[in-house]
Motif scaffolding. Structure first.
Motif, short mmCIF file in Angstrom:
data_model
loop_
_atom_site.label_atom_id
_atom_site.label_comp_id
_atom_site.label_asym_id
_atom_site.label_seq_id
_atom_site.Cartn_x
_atom_site.Cartn_y
_atom_site.Cartn_z
N PHE A 178 -55.18 88.57 45.22
CA PHE A 178 -54.67 89.31 43.83
C PHE A 178 -55.36 88.63 42.75
O PHE A 178 -55.05 87.51 42.49
CB PHE A 178 -53.14 89.83 44.12
CG PHE A 178 -53.04 90.10 42.93
CD1 PHE A 178 -52.98 91.54 42.60
CD2 PHE A 178 -52.18 89.65 41.95
CE1 PHE A 178 -52.78 92.49 41.53
CE2 PHE A 178 -51.76 90.32 40.87
CZ PHE A 178 -51.94 91.85 40.59
N HIS A 179 -55.78 89.38 41.75
CA HIS A 179 -56.06 88.78 40.41
C HIS A 179 -55.36 89.75 39.33
O HIS A 179 -55.26 90.92 39.81
CB HIS A 179 -57.65 88.84 40.17
CG HIS A 179 -57.95 87.93 39.03
ND1 HIS A 179 -57.71 88.50 37.81
CD2 HIS A 179 -58.76 86.92 39.07
CE1 HIS A 179 -58.31 87.76 36.79
NE2 HIS A 179 -58.99 86.62 37.58
N MET A 180 -54.83 89.20 38.52
CA MET A 180 -54.25 89.98 37.28
C MET A 180 -55.12 91.05 36.87
O MET A 180 -54.51 92.27 36.13
CB MET A 180 -53.61 89.09 36.14
CG MET A 180 -52.53 88.30 36.52
SD MET A 180 -51.27 89.26 37.23
CE MET A 180 -50.70 90.15 35.80
N ALA A 181 -56.50 90.74 36.87
CA ALA A 181 -57.18 92.03 36.38
C ALA A 181 -57.37 93.07 37.15
O ALA A 181 -57.85 94.16 36.86
CB ALA A 181 -58.72 91.53 36.12
N ASP A 182 -56.65 93.00 38.58
CA ASP A 182 -56.73 93.91 39.32
C ASP A 182 -55.88 95.31 38.86
O ASP A 182 -55.97 96.51 39.31
CB ASP A 182 -56.28 93.70 40.75
CG ASP A 182 -57.54 92.89 41.43
OD1 ASP A 182 -58.45 92.99 41.00
OD2 ASP A 182 -56.89 92.12 42.55
N LEU A 183 -55.00 94.86 38.03
CA LEU A 183 -54.13 96.07 37.31
C LEU A 183 -54.94 96.92 36.20
O LEU A 183 -54.19 97.85 35.82
CB LEU A 183 -52.95 95.41 36.65
CG LEU A 183 -52.11 94.59 37.83
CD1 LEU A 183 -51.07 93.69 37.01
CD2 LEU A 183 -51.35 95.37 38.67
N VAL A 184 -56.07 96.30 35.76
CA VAL A 184 -56.76 96.99 34.71
C VAL A 184 -58.01 97.78 35.27
O VAL A 184 -58.46 97.38 36.47
CB VAL A 184 -57.31 95.94 33.68
CG1 VAL A 184 -58.30 96.45 32.51
CG2 VAL A 184 -56.46 95.21 33.21
N ASN A 185 -58.31 99.01 34.91
CA ASN A 185 -59.68 99.75 35.35
C ASN A 185 -60.64 98.92 34.90
O ASN A 185 -61.05 98.99 33.76
CB ASN A 185 -59.42 101.20 35.12
CG ASN A 185 -58.36 101.94 35.57
OD1 ASN A 185 -57.85 101.45 36.51
ND2 ASN A 185 -57.56 102.64 34.74
N GLY A 186 -61.56 98.45 35.86
CA GLY A 186 -62.57 97.67 35.48
C GLY A 186 -63.13 96.60 36.24
O GLY A 186 -61.95 96.06 36.97
N SER A 187 -64.26 96.35 36.80
CA SER A 187 -64.50 95.51 37.77
C SER A 187 -65.64 94.24 37.20
O SER A 187 -66.23 93.55 37.76
CB SER A 187 -64.98 96.01 38.95
OG SER A 187 -66.19 96.89 38.81
N HIS A 188 -65.74 94.36 35.73
CA HIS A 188 -66.86 93.33 35.16
C HIS A 188 -66.35 91.91 35.37
O HIS A 188 -65.00 91.73 34.89
CB HIS A 188 -67.08 93.65 33.93
CG HIS A 188 -68.32 93.05 33.31
ND1 HIS A 188 -68.36 92.01 32.84
CD2 HIS A 188 -69.53 93.78 33.03
CE1 HIS A 188 -69.71 91.69 32.57
NE2 HIS A 188 -70.36 92.59 32.59
N PRO A 189 -67.18 91.08 35.69
CA PRO A 189 -66.84 89.61 36.04
C PRO A 189 -66.10 89.00 34.47
O PRO A 189 -65.09 88.22 34.71
CB PRO A 189 -68.00 88.90 36.31
CG PRO A 189 -68.94 90.08 36.92
CD PRO A 189 -68.32 91.10 36.12
N LEU A 190 -66.66 89.51 33.68
CA LEU A 190 -66.24 88.99 32.36
C LEU A 190 -64.57 89.48 31.99
O LEU A 190 -63.83 88.81 31.42
CB LEU A 190 -66.94 89.28 31.04
CG LEU A 190 -68.38 88.55 31.12
CD1 LEU A 190 -69.24 89.18 29.83
CD2 LEU A 190 -68.28 87.18 31.10
N LEU A 191 -64.53 90.65 32.39
CA LEU A 191 -63.14 91.28 32.32
C LEU A 191 -62.21 90.36 32.89
O LEU A 191 -60.73 90.14 32.37
CB LEU A 191 -62.93 92.70 33.00
CG LEU A 191 -61.67 93.35 32.80
CD1 LEU A 191 -61.08 93.48 31.21
CD2 LEU A 191 -61.84 94.69 33.57
#
Length: 234
Positions: free
Chosen positions: A117-130
């Motif tokens: 799990f990564h905290m960015a999984d809670l955000v719509n988007g999969s760009h590595p910089l995100l």
């Protein structure tokens, strides 16, 4: 005292051992999740690896303030202490973000079932910089909260800090009990990216306030009579 040759090196030395320990714990966690991915056979979240690095930015101000007296006793100033703290934490933050996201990327090649799990999984988007940006914002928020708490504690001392903490706790409990928090919870879930940016903005405000308070900070913990108008000797 030169900011780069004195206070910065002292702060950086305080951080170095913690960095190695956190890196080791994170590697161990990743190895555990790789093992679980082959042994459990479940295709869900195995866990997360950001915990040690996230937690350390919350407690770092409490560690780094140990260098306050050393810097002042060696002829440094409070401004140099704060600038050295921010500079060393910024370097640590960038390295931590690169390590976390590098390991997260590598995990996709080694994990058989499930994912980390990564905290960015809670955000719509999969760009590595995100993913990198989200880690950076969360670390910034945790450090901002930590240094604000430590600054208040250092200036007001134990008793006055506990009184302020008790008042804040009562306000939070009262708000949680009587206020309708469903719009706020919906906002956190639906606009999570905006929510994290707001937290980071609050952290920057906390860091600025901490700098303004500590640039004339007391020599001893709890010696602050008031935040404005009392000049301390350099």
């Amino acid at each position: 005292m030169n900011t780069l040759k004195g206070p910065f090196l002292l702060m950086f030395k305080e951080m170095r051992m913690t960095f190695y320990i956190n890196f080791g714990i994170t590697i161990a966690l990743m190895a555990l999740y790789i093992f679980l991915s082959y042994s459990t056979g479940e295709n869900g979240n195995l866990g997360s690896i950001f915990g040690p690095f996230y937690a350390v930015f919350l407690i770092y101000p409490f560690i780094l303030f140990q260098g306050y007296k050393y810097i002042l006793s060696l002829g440094g100033t409070r401004r140099q202490f704060m600038m050295a703290t921010f500079a060393s934490v910024s370097i640590y933050m960038v390295l931590s973000v690169l390590i976390l996201n590098g390991l997260h990327l590598l995990s996709q090649f080694f994990i058989d079932q499930g994912q980390i799990f990564h905290m960015a999984d809670l955000v719509n988007g999969s760009h590595p910089l995100l993913y990198i940006w989200i880690d950076l914002l969360w670390m910034l928020f945790l450090f901002g909260v930590g240094i604000m708490i430590k600054t208040i504690w250092f200036n007001l001392g134990n008793v006055r800090t506990l009184i302020c903490g008790a008042i804040l706790l009562i306000v939070l409990i009262t708000t949680y009990t009587f206020a309708d928090l469903s719009p706020f919870i919906e906002f956190v879930i639906v606009d999570h990216l905006l929510f994290v940016h707001i937290l980071a903005g609050i952290a920057v405000l906390f860091m600025l306030l901490s700098y303004l308070i500590m640039k004339n900070g007391p020599l001893e913990r709890g010696d602050r009579a008031r935040f404005i108008g009392k000049q301390q000797p350099e």
